[in-house]
Design a protein around this motif. Sequence first.
Motif, PDB file in Angstrom:
ATOM      1  N   ARG A 164      64.245  78.524  56.711  1.00 59.52           N
ATOM      2  CA  ARG A 164      65.363  79.245  56.110  1.00 59.52           C
ATOM      3  C   ARG A 164      65.028  79.669  54.689  1.00 59.52           C
ATOM      4  NH1 ARG A 164      69.843  74.516  54.709  1.00 59.52           N
ATOM      5  NH2 ARG A 164      68.736  73.629  52.908  1.00 59.52           N
ATOM      6  N   CYS A 165      65.756  80.628  54.206  1.00 56.18           N
ATOM      7  CA  CYS A 165      65.615  81.047  52.807  1.00 56.18           C
ATOM      8  C   CYS A 165      66.225  79.963  51.930  1.00 56.18           C
ATOM      9  CB  CYS A 165      66.317  82.388  52.590  1.00 56.18           C
ATOM     10  SG  CYS A 165      66.392  82.905  50.864  1.00 56.18           S
ATOM     11  N   GLU A 166      65.432  79.424  51.026  1.00 57.00           N
ATOM     12  CA  GLU A 166      65.924  78.343  50.178  1.00 57.00           C
ATOM     13  C   GLU A 166      66.709  78.846  48.987  1.00 57.00           C
ATOM     14  OE1 GLU A 166      66.045  75.257  50.873  1.00 57.00           O
ATOM     15  OE2 GLU A 166      64.950  75.525  52.748  1.00 57.00           O
ATOM     16  N   THR A 167      66.611  80.132  48.696  1.00 60.71           N
ATOM     17  CA  THR A 167      67.405  80.676  47.592  1.00 60.71           C
ATOM     18  C   THR A 167      68.889  80.592  47.908  1.00 60.71           C
ATOM     19  OG1 THR A 167      65.611  82.187  47.009  1.00 60.71           O
ATOM     20  CG2 THR A 167      67.806  82.690  46.130  1.00 60.71           C
ATOM     21  N   CYS A 168      69.243  81.007  49.135  1.00 61.80           N
ATOM     22  CA  CYS A 168      70.651  80.963  49.560  1.00 61.80           C
ATOM     23  C   CYS A 168      70.909  79.823  50.527  1.00 61.80           C
ATOM     24  CB  CYS A 168      71.050  82.281  50.213  1.00 61.80           C
ATOM     25  SG  CYS A 168      70.111  82.677  51.712  1.00 61.80           S
ATOM     26  N   GLN A 169      69.893  79.003  50.820  1.00 62.96           N
ATOM     27  CA  GLN A 169      69.982  77.885  51.750  1.00 62.96           C
ATOM     28  C   GLN A 169      70.500  78.334  53.116  1.00 62.96           C
ATOM     29  OE1 GLN A 169      72.227  74.822  49.713  1.00 62.96           O
ATOM     30  NE2 GLN A 169      70.345  74.006  48.813  1.00 62.96           N
ATOM     31  N   GLY A 170      70.045  79.490  53.542  1.00 62.23           N
ATOM     32  CA  GLY A 170      70.349  79.971  54.878  1.00 62.23           C
ATOM     33  C   GLY A 170      71.692  80.632  55.049  1.00 62.23           C
ATOM     34  N   PRO A 183      69.193  87.962  47.006  1.00 67.13           N
ATOM     35  CA  PRO A 183      68.137  88.884  46.565  1.00 67.13           C
ATOM     36  C   PRO A 183      66.779  88.580  47.184  1.00 67.13           C
ATOM     37  CG  PRO A 183      68.651  87.284  44.847  1.00 67.13           C
ATOM     38  CD  PRO A 183      69.654  87.074  45.914  1.00 67.13           C
ATOM     39  N   THR A 184      66.585  87.384  47.718  1.00 66.81           N
ATOM     40  CA  THR A 184      65.293  87.015  48.300  1.00 66.81           C
ATOM     41  C   THR A 184      65.163  87.481  49.741  1.00 66.81           C
ATOM     42  OG1 THR A 184      65.194  85.074  46.853  1.00 66.81           O
ATOM     43  CG2 THR A 184      63.730  85.099  48.769  1.00 66.81           C
ATOM     44  N   CYS A 185      66.198  87.183  50.562  1.00 72.74           N
ATOM     45  CA  CYS A 185      66.124  87.506  51.996  1.00 72.74           C
ATOM     46  C   CYS A 185      66.970  88.716  52.370  1.00 72.74           C
ATOM     47  CB  CYS A 185      66.535  86.307  52.840  1.00 72.74           C
ATOM     48  SG  CYS A 185      68.274  85.837  52.659  1.00 72.74           S
ATOM     49  N   ASN A 186      67.696  89.289  51.382  1.00 72.88           N
ATOM     50  CA  ASN A 186      68.567  90.444  51.637  1.00 72.88           C
ATOM     51  C   ASN A 186      69.589  90.161  52.740  1.00 72.88           C
ATOM     52  OD1 ASN A 186      67.379  92.185  49.704  1.00 72.88           O
ATOM     53  ND2 ASN A 186      65.690  92.611  51.127  1.00 72.88           N
ATOM     54  N   LYS A 220      69.287  88.120  55.300  1.00 73.93           N
ATOM     55  CA  LYS A 220      68.745  87.822  56.635  1.00 73.93           C
ATOM     56  C   LYS A 220      68.593  86.331  56.889  1.00 73.93           C
ATOM     57  CE  LYS A 220      66.282  92.222  56.924  1.00 73.93           C
ATOM     58  NZ  LYS A 220      67.237  92.762  57.925  1.00 73.93           N
ATOM     59  N   ARG A 221      68.786  85.488  55.880  1.00 73.33           N
ATOM     60  CA  ARG A 221      68.863  84.029  56.003  1.00 73.33           C
ATOM     61  C   ARG A 221      67.520  83.321  56.145  1.00 73.33           C
ATOM     62  NH1 ARG A 221      74.041  82.248  59.700  1.00 73.33           N
ATOM     63  NH2 ARG A 221      75.632  83.462  58.602  1.00 73.33           N
ATOM     64  N   PHE A 222      66.452  84.021  56.500  1.00 70.41           N
ATOM     65  CA  PHE A 222      65.173  83.363  56.771  1.00 70.41           C
ATOM     66  C   PHE A 222      64.080  83.863  55.831  1.00 70.41           C
ATOM     67  CE2 PHE A 222      67.573  83.186  60.725  1.00 70.41           C
ATOM     68  CZ  PHE A 222      67.431  81.852  61.095  1.00 70.41           C
ATOM     69  N   GLN A 223      63.027  83.059  55.742  1.00 72.59           N
ATOM     70  CA  GLN A 223      61.888  83.451  54.935  1.00 72.59           C
ATOM     71  C   GLN A 223      61.082  84.536  55.649  1.00 72.59           C
ATOM     72  OE1 GLN A 223      59.625  80.240  53.114  1.00 72.59           O
ATOM     73  NE2 GLN A 223      61.284  78.787  53.557  1.00 72.59           N
ATOM     74  N   THR A 224      60.202  85.194  54.898  1.00 71.39           N
ATOM     75  CA  THR A 224      59.482  86.354  55.432  1.00 71.39           C
ATOM     76  C   THR A 224      58.590  85.985  56.609  1.00 71.39           C
ATOM     77  OG1 THR A 224      59.473  87.328  53.218  1.00 71.39           O
ATOM     78  CG2 THR A 224      57.934  88.234  54.817  1.00 71.39           C
ATOM     79  N   PHE A 225      57.900  84.837  56.548  1.00 70.62           N
ATOM     80  CA  PHE A 225      56.970  84.488  57.628  1.00 70.62           C
ATOM     81  C   PHE A 225      57.727  84.195  58.930  1.00 70.62           C
ATOM     82  CE2 PHE A 225      58.102  80.288  56.143  1.00 70.62           C
ATOM     83  CZ  PHE A 225      58.014  79.465  57.257  1.00 70.62           C
ATOM     84  N   ILE A 226      58.997  83.815  58.857  1.00 65.77           N
ATOM     85  CA  ILE A 226      59.806  83.618  60.062  1.00 65.77           C
ATOM     86  C   ILE A 226      60.236  84.975  60.622  1.00 65.77           C
ATOM     87  CG2 ILE A 226      62.007  82.717  60.942  1.00 65.77           C
ATOM     88  CD1 ILE A 226      59.972  80.566  60.530  1.00 65.77           C
ATOM     89  N   LEU A 227      60.590  85.895  59.739  1.00 68.60           N
ATOM     90  CA  LEU A 227      61.044  87.215  60.193  1.00 68.60           C
ATOM     91  C   LEU A 227      59.906  88.025  60.803  1.00 68.60           C
ATOM     92  CD1 LEU A 227      63.400  88.140  57.212  1.00 68.60           C
ATOM     93  CD2 LEU A 227      64.063  87.276  59.461  1.00 68.60           C
ATOM     94  N   ILE A 232      64.348  86.800  64.691  1.00 68.93           N
ATOM     95  CA  ILE A 232      65.496  85.915  64.890  1.00 68.93           C
ATOM     96  C   ILE A 232      66.742  86.452  64.200  1.00 68.93           C
ATOM     97  CG2 ILE A 232      64.823  84.487  62.910  1.00 68.93           C
ATOM     98  CD1 ILE A 232      66.499  83.215  66.129  1.00 68.93           C
ATOM     99  N   SER A 233      66.594  87.076  63.034  1.00 68.89           N
ATOM    100  CA  SER A 233      67.748  87.621  62.327  1.00 68.89           C
ATOM    101  C   SER A 233      68.368  88.777  63.097  1.00 68.89           C
ATOM    102  CB  SER A 233      67.330  88.083  60.919  1.00 68.89           C
ATOM    103  OG  SER A 233      68.433  88.626  60.232  1.00 68.89           O
ATOM    104  N   GLU A 234      67.533  89.616  63.692  1.00 72.23           N
ATOM    105  CA  GLU A 234      68.047  90.747  64.462  1.00 72.23           C
ATOM    106  C   GLU A 234      68.767  90.290  65.728  1.00 72.23           C
ATOM    107  OE1 GLU A 234      64.766  94.154  63.204  1.00 72.23           O
ATOM    108  OE2 GLU A 234      64.329  92.769  64.863  1.00 72.23           O
ATOM    109  N   VAL A 235      68.287  89.210  66.326  1.00 70.57           N
ATOM    110  CA  VAL A 235      68.963  88.679  67.507  1.00 70.57           C
ATOM    111  C   VAL A 235      70.341  88.126  67.134  1.00 70.57           C
ATOM    112  CG1 VAL A 235      68.909  86.823  69.228  1.00 70.57           C
ATOM    113  CG2 VAL A 235      66.884  88.216  68.821  1.00 70.57           C
TER     114      VAL A 235
END
Length: 951
Positions: A729-735, A754-757, A759-766, A775-778
């Motif tokens: 998960r994105c740790e900036t917004c904690q998912g 501002p980190t994940c725009n 989408k809740r997840f980090q870039t390597f997950i997306l 996963i975010s699109e699903v």
Amino acid sequence: MPALPEAIRISGARQHTLKNVTVALPRHKLIVVCGPSGSGKTTLAFDTLYAEGFSAYVESLSTYVRQFLPRQPRPAVDKIEGLAPAVALRQNRFSSGFRSTVATLSELYPYLRLLFARVGTLYSPISGQPVQRHTLEEVLQFLLQQPSGTEIWILRPLPSSQAPSLAEALQKLAEEGHDRFVWRGTLYEWPDLPPADAPDEVYLLADRLFIDPREVALRARILETLEEVWYAHEKQVWVWIAGKGEFYFTGQLYAEGYTFREPTPELFNYLSAYGACPTCQGKGESLGLRIEAVLPNPRKSLQEGLVAPWSELDCMRPYLENFLQKAGHLVPPDLPYYRYTTQQRRLLWWGDPLQGIIGIYPSFDQELRRRTHARALFPYQGIGPCPACEGSRLHPDTRWIRIQGRSLPQVLSMTLKEFAAWLESINLPEPQRTIAAPLLQELRHRTALLLDVGLDYLTLDRPGETLSGGESQRLQLATVLGSQLTGAIYVLDEPTIGLHPRDTYQLLEVVNKLRDAPNTVVVVEHDEAFIREADYLIEMGPKSGEYGGEVVFTGTFAELLKKDTATARYFQNPPSLSPRRSTKKPAFLRIEDVCLHNLKNISVSFPVGAFSVITGVSGSGKTTLALHLLAPLVEEALQSHPTRSERNHHIYELPHYAWKCQRLLLPAKKPIQAVERLSQHTLTRNRRSIIATVAGVYDEIRTLYAWAAEREGQDLPPSFFSFNVPGGRCETCQGEGVIIKPMQFIADIRLPCPTCNGKRFQTFILEIRLADKNISEVLDMTVAEAYAFFDEGKRLFSSMRQVPAPLKRAQENILAGLRPFFELGLGYLKLGQATTELSGGEATRLRLLPYLTTDTPNPTLFIIDEPTTGLHFEDVARLAQALHKLTERGHTVIVVEHNLDLIAQADWIVDLGPEGGDAGGEVLYQGPVEGLLHHPHSYTAQALRAKYTPA
């Protein structure tokens, strides 16, 4: 002064699913907002209209005040013209703790506390006479009215002294100049001493004088001495008058050697240490007698041994004879306890003004201390109503302060109907009448509202947690309407929740009075009566979710009938009463001789493997029967062995429920193996709970993405595809996808992360994709889109010759979890949508999702509390189909419900009544729905006959 606009105009509303809505609401009208569940009704009424009105009001206050008020964001709307102060009544029930009562929830209690504190009269518990306090002026006039030449001594008590004897204490006082003492009407001057060592009977002489009307300075002299003694000794003064003896005056409440507490509003507040009963600390319960032990069988009468210790112990039998002699005309000795009224039960237990069960508690204690009876009386001990305050939770001193012959605890034990009559009977002298006038006016107004919504049978001291859904809803409505605003906007969210059709018309009358005040009343509602009686209708649609958010109709009910909308189609082609018939003879679940709360020794049967509805007016005992008794009773039976078996039934006689229900019969051939209770609060609704989680498919989706990561050479566990735990998960917004900026006196601001725009997840997950979707699109897909996506197995596993069994199973579980959404009309919801954003109707249907899948093999008893909450007519039809689908799979469904459309689809009806409270708790009818139509006294039958014609 410019005239008010004729309408409230909302322009460009884009909140949530609203699609740039522009609509006008006529002022001082009853406006009903209707439409399919999830079409945007609540968003328009609450999140737009009320939110803007509330925000405008809050912004008119100072920034200092605003930081203490709830902060609500401004809605996404261009403008709202003609706005007025707004009051909201939301769908949720009261948040009532164990200390809440009808009096506190209805806000009658603060006025009652003030009324008794300001105009209540204190009576001595010994003499029964009013306790009078004195003033200095009264004492002065009493002395001046004595005959001329009368000798008067003004006395003061001896000050506290460390001297070992009275003689040494008096010697010390004489050395200080106090050389005259009085003992039993005799004056002594130092060194003469009174012949006693009783300092409480010895006084200092403050002044000695003779009454002489010709002496000009006499009044000032007496007043000066009185003031000196009065204020030095806590408003107390002692006077000796020749030929008459000693007199005592006090500004405190004092009588028969007892000083009473000052009657302040805090004394009548059981939530404070000053006003709470010192024995139970305001809880109303303490160590004493347990009701269940003292009255083990509510089916018995006094003659049959209702009170166990009175009939089982020889030493207690005289108390039974004494009670019957004094109260036999008030409590019939041959009447079973379950048929007692609330007042008769209170009389038996407390014995006010007679000696009831608690009245002999000291005798119990005395017998308990004797070895011969200790073991015999021990079973009756436990946590029960507090004997010190008689369960009122208030300090015992409050019982001696009365108005019109009633103490506050006695008033709180009244029903609302009795309370209204007591208020009208109050006749006070001046100046108490002037003081009490505004309080009585407010109490009468609020009580009248409670009576208007049909709550006359509730007692003021009834705990809030025992109220049914309909009672709670009407109590909340009457409380909000007690503000008596005019020219305001009232926004009500489904006020008919939990109401029988008979009660709905009572509620409609109250709402019409509110409109005529005048006010603008906006009601989000599906009820047929409200839609028919509305002055103006706004229908949202055309469908739900992203397919809704538009105004499809505005106008009157007559104009609606000419349109082609979801609501119009229902009224144009009303459903007919077409009972389902089965050729199979059902087996029955049966409970016999039920006595709980207001249920009066009833026996009820429910067909196993069928859809049953418990109905009746609010307060008739539906929730008590289904949720408080049937559900826990069957649960305990499933964990026990039957007492015996006969006629294809297992019979359970459970000791723990012996006083509530004599026995339970479960069929042997079609056993029930589990119990599921679905109440109005079953669904977990927090901002991290999403639709995919509720559907039970998120774990399977994460399994598929973990497999996709493995194919790309990354060893990532499924937990990395969850936004609730660290890892992917994105740790900036904690998912959460948003950053919340707290503001001190305005609503918190939610910004996309501002980190994940968002989408809740980090870039390597997306970057990990499954058939070109991350996963975010699903999670951003609707249920319908997700079903189509996961149903294309070839595209998901295009590069694999043979799909591994775990992946194939995960895909099948996802499809099985999403399929029931279509049966309930929820295919428009997004997988990643938070459950906090759901409407009431959507949340209600989601509760059934886990049970509509094929992985519920055990025959289960479903007990559901008001599942039609928030549902449109079309949604009710889908719900009925889903419930019948459960029964087709071998499950048993019992629903507590008032919705006539759902009742008409039931296989079996249990109708309770005839009224609520003490007048309810009886079975009026049980059987197929078509048989209920011919019942002459059932309100449910009247409503069904008015709406349906048997097919």
